[in-house]
Design a protein around this motif. Structure first.
Motif, mmCIF file in Angstrom:
data_model
loop_
_atom_site.group_PDB
_atom_site.id
_atom_site.type_symbol
_atom_site.label_atom_id
_atom_site.label_comp_id
_atom_site.label_asym_id
_atom_site.label_seq_id
_atom_site.Cartn_x
_atom_site.Cartn_y
_atom_site.Cartn_z
ATOM 1 N N ILE A 206 14.504 21.859 -2.513
ATOM 2 C CA ILE A 206 14.904 21.014 -1.382
ATOM 3 C C ILE A 206 15.544 21.858 -0.288
ATOM 4 C CG2 ILE A 206 16.434 19.138 -0.661
ATOM 5 C CD1 ILE A 206 16.043 18.016 -3.581
ATOM 6 N N LYS A 207 16.414 22.760 -0.676
ATOM 7 C CA LYS A 207 17.085 23.602 0.311
ATOM 8 C C LYS A 207 16.078 24.456 1.077
ATOM 9 C CE LYS A 207 21.322 26.085 0.954
ATOM 10 N NZ LYS A 207 22.567 26.477 0.336
ATOM 11 N N LYS A 208 15.081 24.963 0.385
ATOM 12 C CA LYS A 208 14.042 25.793 1.016
ATOM 13 C C LYS A 208 13.238 25.000 2.043
ATOM 14 C CE LYS A 208 9.998 28.558 -0.153
ATOM 15 N NZ LYS A 208 9.130 29.010 -1.236
ATOM 16 N N HIS A 209 13.009 23.719 1.776
ATOM 17 C CA HIS A 209 12.167 22.885 2.643
ATOM 18 C C HIS A 209 12.969 21.865 3.446
ATOM 19 C CE1 HIS A 209 8.505 24.465 0.869
ATOM 20 N NE2 HIS A 209 9.161 24.453 -0.277
ATOM 21 N N PHE A 210 14.274 22.011 3.478
ATOM 22 C CA PHE A 210 15.148 21.000 4.077
ATOM 23 C C PHE A 210 14.884 20.800 5.565
ATOM 24 C CE2 PHE A 210 18.980 19.393 6.074
ATOM 25 C CZ PHE A 210 19.302 18.334 5.240
ATOM 26 N N ASN A 211 14.879 19.542 5.941
ATOM 27 C CA ASN A 211 14.825 19.126 7.334
ATOM 28 C C ASN A 211 15.514 17.769 7.366
ATOM 29 O OD1 ASN A 211 13.930 17.892 9.856
ATOM 30 N ND2 ASN A 211 12.452 19.562 9.971
ATOM 31 N N ARG A 212 16.355 17.541 8.331
ATOM 32 C CA ARG A 212 17.060 16.259 8.396
ATOM 33 C C ARG A 212 16.110 15.089 8.631
ATOM 34 N NH1 ARG A 212 22.591 16.457 8.186
ATOM 35 N NH2 ARG A 212 23.392 18.573 8.232
ATOM 36 N N SER A 213 14.915 15.377 9.092
ATOM 37 C CA SER A 213 13.894 14.345 9.263
ATOM 38 C C SER A 213 12.934 14.374 8.082
ATOM 39 C CB SER A 213 13.113 14.563 10.558
ATOM 40 O OG SER A 213 11.978 13.713 10.586
ATOM 41 N N TRP A 214 13.010 13.365 7.234
ATOM 42 C CA TRP A 214 12.122 13.244 6.076
ATOM 43 C C TRP A 214 10.667 13.212 6.524
ATOM 44 C CZ3 TRP A 214 8.837 9.370 4.045
ATOM 45 C CH2 TRP A 214 8.578 9.445 2.669
ATOM 46 N N PHE A 215 10.380 12.527 7.625
ATOM 47 C CA PHE A 215 9.005 12.456 8.119
ATOM 48 C C PHE A 215 8.488 13.833 8.525
ATOM 49 C CE2 PHE A 215 10.044 7.893 8.898
ATOM 50 C CZ PHE A 215 9.049 7.351 8.097
ATOM 51 N N GLU A 216 9.358 14.702 9.011
ATOM 52 C CA GLU A 216 8.934 16.059 9.361
ATOM 53 C C GLU A 216 8.595 16.855 8.105
ATOM 54 O OE1 GLU A 216 7.685 19.150 11.610
ATOM 55 O OE2 GLU A 216 8.131 17.128 12.310
ATOM 56 N N VAL A 217 9.407 16.740 7.075
ATOM 57 C CA VAL A 217 9.129 17.430 5.803
ATOM 58 C C VAL A 217 7.819 16.906 5.230
ATOM 59 C CG1 VAL A 217 9.929 17.867 3.443
ATOM 60 C CG2 VAL A 217 11.588 17.747 5.314
ATOM 61 N N MET A 218 7.577 15.620 5.394
ATOM 62 C CA MET A 218 6.426 14.963 4.764
ATOM 63 C C MET A 218 5.203 14.871 5.697
ATOM 64 S SD MET A 218 7.897 14.440 1.950
ATOM 65 C CE MET A 218 6.840 13.372 1.049
ATOM 66 N N LYS A 219 5.216 15.580 6.809
ATOM 67 C CA LYS A 219 4.184 15.417 7.847
ATOM 68 C C LYS A 219 2.749 15.652 7.365
ATOM 69 C CE LYS A 219 4.494 20.059 9.635
ATOM 70 N NZ LYS A 219 5.593 20.890 9.877
ATOM 71 N N ASP A 220 2.545 16.455 6.340
ATOM 72 C CA ASP A 220 1.191 16.762 5.886
ATOM 73 C C ASP A 220 0.701 15.861 4.761
ATOM 74 O OD1 ASP A 220 0.981 18.874 7.721
ATOM 75 O OD2 ASP A 220 1.968 20.242 6.339
ATOM 76 N N VAL A 221 1.543 14.966 4.290
ATOM 77 C CA VAL A 221 1.201 14.139 3.137
ATOM 78 C C VAL A 221 0.038 13.194 3.432
ATOM 79 C CG1 VAL A 221 2.050 12.308 1.608
ATOM 80 C CG2 VAL A 221 3.481 14.299 2.094
ATOM 81 N N ARG A 222 0.100 12.522 4.561
ATOM 82 C CA ARG A 222 -0.956 11.551 4.900
ATOM 83 C C ARG A 222 -2.076 12.248 5.642
ATOM 84 N NH1 ARG A 222 1.612 6.339 7.480
ATOM 85 N NH2 ARG A 222 2.017 7.763 9.153
ATOM 86 N N SER A 223 -3.281 12.082 5.150
ATOM 87 C CA SER A 223 -4.446 12.706 5.787
ATOM 88 C C SER A 223 -5.137 11.743 6.719
ATOM 89 C CB SER A 223 -5.429 13.155 4.727
ATOM 90 O OG SER A 223 -4.854 14.162 3.932
ATOM 91 N N THR B 30 0.843 -1.197 0.000
ATOM 92 C CA THR B 30 0.000 0.000 0.000
ATOM 93 C C THR B 30 0.880 1.250 0.000
ATOM 94 O OG1 THR B 30 -0.082 0.239 2.405
ATOM 95 C CG2 THR B 30 -1.735 -1.230 1.380
ATOM 96 N N TYR B 31 0.270 2.386 -0.296
ATOM 97 C CA TYR B 31 1.041 3.625 -0.259
ATOM 98 C C TYR B 31 1.507 3.909 1.169
ATOM 99 C CZ TYR B 31 2.921 8.119 -1.374
ATOM 100 O OH TYR B 31 3.805 9.155 -1.545
ATOM 101 N N ASP B 32 0.662 3.636 2.157
ATOM 102 C CA ASP B 32 1.067 3.810 3.562
ATOM 103 C C ASP B 32 2.330 3.008 3.872
ATOM 104 O OD1 ASP B 32 -0.605 5.587 5.086
ATOM 105 O OD2 ASP B 32 -2.238 4.141 4.862
ATOM 106 N N GLU B 33 2.353 1.759 3.446
ATOM 107 C CA GLU B 33 3.517 0.899 3.697
ATOM 108 C C GLU B 33 4.752 1.436 2.974
ATOM 109 O OE1 GLU B 33 1.144 -3.357 4.244
ATOM 110 O OE2 GLU B 33 1.751 -2.697 2.240
ATOM 111 N N TRP B 34 4.574 1.856 1.711
ATOM 112 C CA TRP B 34 5.703 2.412 0.961
ATOM 113 C C TRP B 34 6.226 3.673 1.649
ATOM 114 C CZ3 TRP B 34 6.672 7.170 -1.053
ATOM 115 C CH2 TRP B 34 7.830 7.281 -1.812
ATOM 116 N N PHE B 35 5.311 4.525 2.084
ATOM 117 C CA PHE B 35 5.667 5.795 2.721
ATOM 118 C C PHE B 35 6.528 5.555 3.964
ATOM 119 C CE2 PHE B 35 4.769 9.366 5.563
ATOM 120 C CZ PHE B 35 4.982 10.442 4.728
#
Length: 140
Positions: free
Chosen positions: A123-140, A2-7
């Motif tokens: 990427i530089k504008k949105h950089f965070n060493r934690s990918w999950f933090e950058v992607m926090k709004d992706v999953r609803s 699933t996309y959740d699992e891939w994410f």
């Protein structure tokens, strides 16, 4: 898968690469995630790497944001269309380079034509060493 699992899997792969780069500057980390370097040094990061294939047709592809922080998905779907299709994913910025996969009973965002998150300036504008933090709004 699933996309959740891939994410979750992709976030963990990203975290493992980042552990190797703890002593690197932001610019050095971003440089490390360039496609050619990743194919050579992180062959398990993406299944396309084994064929030296890019997910987006662009010269300077950077894989730091292999999933886009503007992508939104919902496992149960956002809504049903009048035609009875379930809308599972969308582009939060409505990129003009995006499109949709439309099946008999589903609609998914097609990001293959969009290169927004793969440019180093973005990427530089949105950089965070934690990918999950950058992607926090992706999953609803």
């Amino acid at each position: 898968m699933t996309y959740d699992e891939w994410f979750i899997q992709q976030g963990n792969l990203h975290a493992n690469v980042m552990k190797k780069l703890e002593d690197k500057s932001v610019d050095e980390v971003i440089e490390y995630f360039r496609f050619d370097n990743m194919v050579k040094n992180e062959p398990d990061f993406c299944p396309l790497y084994k064929d030296n294939k890019k997910c987006h047709d662009m010269e300077d592809l950077n894989c730091y944001l292999c999933a886009c922080p503007n992508f939104r998905f919902k496992t149960e779907g956002f809504e049903k269309t009048e035609e009875g299709r379930t809308l599972f994913s969308v582009c939060n910025i409505k990129s003009r380079d995006g499109s949709q996969y439309i099946g008999d009973d589903y609609i998914h965002q097609n990001c293959s034509g969009c290169i927004v998150p793969h440019r180093e300036k973005y990427i530089k504008k949105h950089f965070n060493r934690s990918w999950f933090e950058v992607m926090k709004d992706v999953r609803s």
